[in-house]
Scaffold this motif. Structure first.
Motif, PDB file in Angstrom:
ATOM      1  N   ALA A   1       0.821  -1.212   0.000  1.00 30.15           N
ATOM      2  CA  ALA A   1       0.000   0.000   0.000  1.00 30.15           C
ATOM      3  C   ALA A   1       0.855   1.262   0.000  1.00 30.15           C
ATOM      4  CB  ALA A   1      -0.929  -0.009   1.215  1.00 30.15           C
ATOM      5  N   MET A   2       1.930   1.271   0.780  1.00 33.80           N
ATOM      6  CA  MET A   2       2.774   2.468   0.851  1.00 33.80           C
ATOM      7  C   MET A   2       3.482   2.725  -0.480  1.00 33.80           C
ATOM      8  SD  MET A   2       2.264   3.708   3.855  1.00 33.80           S
ATOM      9  CE  MET A   2       3.624   4.732   4.411  1.00 33.80           C
ATOM     10  N   GLY A   3       3.899   1.649  -1.155  1.00 28.36           N
ATOM     11  CA  GLY A   3       4.508   1.818  -2.476  1.00 28.36           C
ATOM     12  C   GLY A   3       3.523   2.402  -3.477  1.00 28.36           C
ATOM     13  N   ALA A   4       2.279   1.938  -3.437  1.00 25.75           N
ATOM     14  CA  ALA A   4       1.254   2.461  -4.342  1.00 25.75           C
ATOM     15  C   ALA A   4       0.921   3.911  -4.025  1.00 25.75           C
ATOM     16  CB  ALA A   4      -0.001   1.595  -4.238  1.00 25.75           C
ATOM     17  N   LEU A   5       0.872   4.254  -2.759  1.00 29.55           N
ATOM     18  CA  LEU A   5       0.593   5.639  -2.373  1.00 29.55           C
ATOM     19  C   LEU A   5       1.720   6.569  -2.811  1.00 29.55           C
ATOM     20  CD1 LEU A   5      -0.912   5.031   1.188  1.00 29.55           C
ATOM     21  CD2 LEU A   5      -2.118   5.907  -0.827  1.00 29.55           C
ATOM     22  N   HIS A   6       2.945   6.059  -2.813  1.00 31.71           N
ATOM     23  CA  HIS A   6       4.073   6.858  -3.308  1.00 31.71           C
ATOM     24  C   HIS A   6       3.890   7.173  -4.794  1.00 31.71           C
ATOM     25  CE1 HIS A   6       8.142   8.392  -3.691  1.00 31.71           C
ATOM     26  NE2 HIS A   6       8.324   7.577  -4.722  1.00 31.71           N
ATOM     27  N   GLU A   7       3.379   6.218  -5.566  1.00 31.45           N
ATOM     28  CA  GLU A   7       3.109   6.468  -6.983  1.00 31.45           C
ATOM     29  C   GLU A   7       2.059   7.563  -7.145  1.00 31.45           C
ATOM     30  OE1 GLU A   7       1.920   2.765  -8.628  1.00 31.45           O
ATOM     31  OE2 GLU A   7       3.969   2.019  -8.895  1.00 31.45           O
ATOM     32  N   LEU A   8       1.020   7.515  -6.323  1.00 31.02           N
ATOM     33  CA  LEU A   8      -0.016   8.542  -6.396  1.00 31.02           C
ATOM     34  C   LEU A   8       0.538   9.920  -6.045  1.00 31.02           C
ATOM     35  CD1 LEU A   8      -3.098   6.711  -4.827  1.00 31.02           C
ATOM     36  CD2 LEU A   8      -2.906   7.603  -7.159  1.00 31.02           C
ATOM     37  N   ARG A   9       1.385   9.969  -5.022  1.00 31.07           N
ATOM     38  CA  ARG A   9       1.987  11.246  -4.640  1.00 31.07           C
ATOM     39  C   ARG A   9       2.818  11.815  -5.805  1.00 31.07           C
ATOM     40  NH1 ARG A   9       4.343   9.527  -0.682  1.00 31.07           N
ATOM     41  NH2 ARG A   9       2.940  10.122   1.015  1.00 31.07           N
ATOM     42  N   SER A  10       3.531  10.953  -6.481  1.00 33.07           N
ATOM     43  CA  SER A  10       4.380  11.396  -7.593  1.00 33.07           C
ATOM     44  C   SER A  10       3.542  11.959  -8.738  1.00 33.07           C
ATOM     45  CB  SER A  10       5.239  10.228  -8.093  1.00 33.07           C
ATOM     46  OG  SER A  10       6.128   9.792  -7.087  1.00 33.07           O
ATOM     47  N   ILE A  11       2.451  11.262  -9.096  1.00 29.63           N
ATOM     48  CA  ILE A  11       1.653  11.731 -10.234  1.00 29.63           C
ATOM     49  C   ILE A  11       0.902  13.013  -9.874  1.00 29.63           C
ATOM     50  CG2 ILE A  11      -0.541  10.516  -9.828  1.00 29.63           C
ATOM     51  CD1 ILE A  11      -0.409   9.750 -12.840  1.00 29.63           C
ATOM     52  N   ILE A  12       0.591  13.206  -8.601  1.00 33.56           N
ATOM     53  CA  ILE A  12      -0.024  14.472  -8.184  1.00 33.56           C
ATOM     54  C   ILE A  12       0.928  15.634  -8.446  1.00 33.56           C
ATOM     55  CG2 ILE A  12      -0.645  15.799  -6.111  1.00 33.56           C
ATOM     56  CD1 ILE A  12      -2.056  13.300  -5.078  1.00 33.56           C
ATOM     57  N   HIS A  13       2.209  15.433  -8.169  1.00 34.67           N
ATOM     58  CA  HIS A  13       3.192  16.486  -8.444  1.00 34.67           C
ATOM     59  C   HIS A  13       3.359  16.702  -9.950  1.00 34.67           C
ATOM     60  CE1 HIS A  13       4.488  17.385  -4.398  1.00 34.67           C
ATOM     61  NE2 HIS A  13       4.631  16.098  -4.121  1.00 34.67           N
ATOM     62  N   VAL A  14       3.224  15.642 -10.739  1.00 35.59           N
ATOM     63  CA  VAL A  14       3.288  15.786 -12.202  1.00 35.59           C
ATOM     64  C   VAL A  14       2.124  16.636 -12.688  1.00 35.59           C
ATOM     65  CG1 VAL A  14       3.135  14.551 -14.396  1.00 35.59           C
ATOM     66  CG2 VAL A  14       4.545  13.633 -12.557  1.00 35.59           C
ATOM     67  N   ILE A  15       0.931  16.396 -12.159  1.00 36.11           N
ATOM     68  CA  ILE A  15      -0.237  17.207 -12.526  1.00 36.11           C
ATOM     69  C   ILE A  15       0.005  18.665 -12.165  1.00 36.11           C
ATOM     70  CG2 ILE A  15      -2.697  17.592 -12.100  1.00 36.11           C
ATOM     71  CD1 ILE A  15      -2.882  14.562 -11.435  1.00 36.11           C
ATOM     72  N   ASP A  16       0.569  18.896 -11.005  1.00 37.53           N
ATOM     73  CA  ASP A  16       0.846  20.264 -10.564  1.00 37.53           C
ATOM     74  C   ASP A  16       1.844  20.950 -11.494  1.00 37.53           C
ATOM     75  OD1 ASP A  16       0.669  22.454  -8.643  1.00 37.53           O
ATOM     76  OD2 ASP A  16       2.709  21.905  -8.076  1.00 37.53           O
ATOM     77  N   MET A  17       2.822  20.198 -11.986  1.00 42.35           N
ATOM     78  CA  MET A  17       3.798  20.772 -12.909  1.00 42.35           C
ATOM     79  C   MET A  17       3.127  21.268 -14.192  1.00 42.35           C
ATOM     80  SD  MET A  17       6.884  20.821 -11.720  1.00 42.35           S
ATOM     81  CE  MET A  17       7.822  20.989 -13.239  1.00 42.35           C
TER      82      MET A  17
END
Length: 234
Positions: free
Chosen positions: A126-142
């Motif tokens: 679960a923590m690995g998957a949540l890390h992926e979500l955190r990363s793509i959120i920053h991509v959207i922000d970019m």
């Protein structure tokens, strides 16, 4: 209780429809590719959450074997003590009882280790998957960083980013970013919904808060464009 939990299927359908909307409105924008990737991540999330809800049979079988072995050894020890009790001194009896207590401690430690192993494995996933979500959120922000409404009518420099969107298009683009951020937060919430682990719940909550904060920044830009009177209603 269909309206008390997040439906992963509906989140996925919303993302797929959003990806089509972005592609039709901005066919050459990279935001569409990011949304398509987020939809794939939603599919992965759906599968992972389903797997996390399932018990790890091999671990639970191991717990059963440890308990069975411990019970067998304890029964054998009791039988031995009972058989020799008539000819065994008190010191030998105390020694046998001490051995039995040590056996119980070892068995208990083994059971605890195996039962906690299942939680640790699920937490790691679960923590690995949540890390992926955190990363793509920053991509959207970019993708929304350079979409600044104050650039309308401003003097450009050679280093100024391209700003070819009309006020109406800018509002739509920013609104798509906000929707993607919100849906990313819902994907994070899925992990905390069916997996009652404090670390996972905290991490999911942090990601939801991150998505909410970034979405508020996006809506501040939308408000500026709409307040200027240049943007048409969607």
């Amino acid at each position: 209780m269909p309206y008390r939990t997040i439906d992963a299927d509906l989140v996925l359908q919303t993302l797929e429809k959003l990806s089509l909307r972005i592609g039709e409105r901005f066919p050459k924008a990279g935001l569409g590719s990011v949304c398509a990737e987020l939809a794939l991540l939603a599919t992965d999330t759906q599968n992972r959450v389903t797997e996390l809800a399932k018990p790890r049979i091999w671990i639970r079988a191991g717990v059963g074997l440890v308990l069975a072995a411990g019970a067998g050894l304890a029964a054998y020890g009791i039988h031995t003590i009972g058989f020799k009790s008539g000819e065994t001194e008190m010191l030998s009896l105390v020694s046998a009882l001490e051995s039995a207590v040590n056996l119980l401690l070892v068995v208990g430690a083994g059971v605890f280790s195996l039962t906690s192993l299942e939680a640790r494995l699920k937490r790691h996933t679960a923590m690995g998957a949540l890390h992926e979500l955190r990363s793509i959120i920053h991509v959207i922000d970019m993708h929304q960083l350079t979409k600044d409404p104050v650039m309308f009518g401003a003097k450009r420099t050679k280093a100024s980013p391209d700003h070819k969107l009309s006020p109406f298009e800018l509002v739509r683009y920013l609104d798509y970013c906000s929707e993607m951020l919100s849906l990313s937060g819902k994907l994070a919430a899925l992990y905390a919904q069916d997996f009652n682990d404090p670390d996972v719940i905290e991490a999911a909550s942090d990601i939801e808060q991150l998505a909410t904060n970034l979405s508020q920044k996006v809506w501040q830009k939308i408000t500026i464009v709409q307040a200027s009177g240049n943007a048409m209603s969607a």
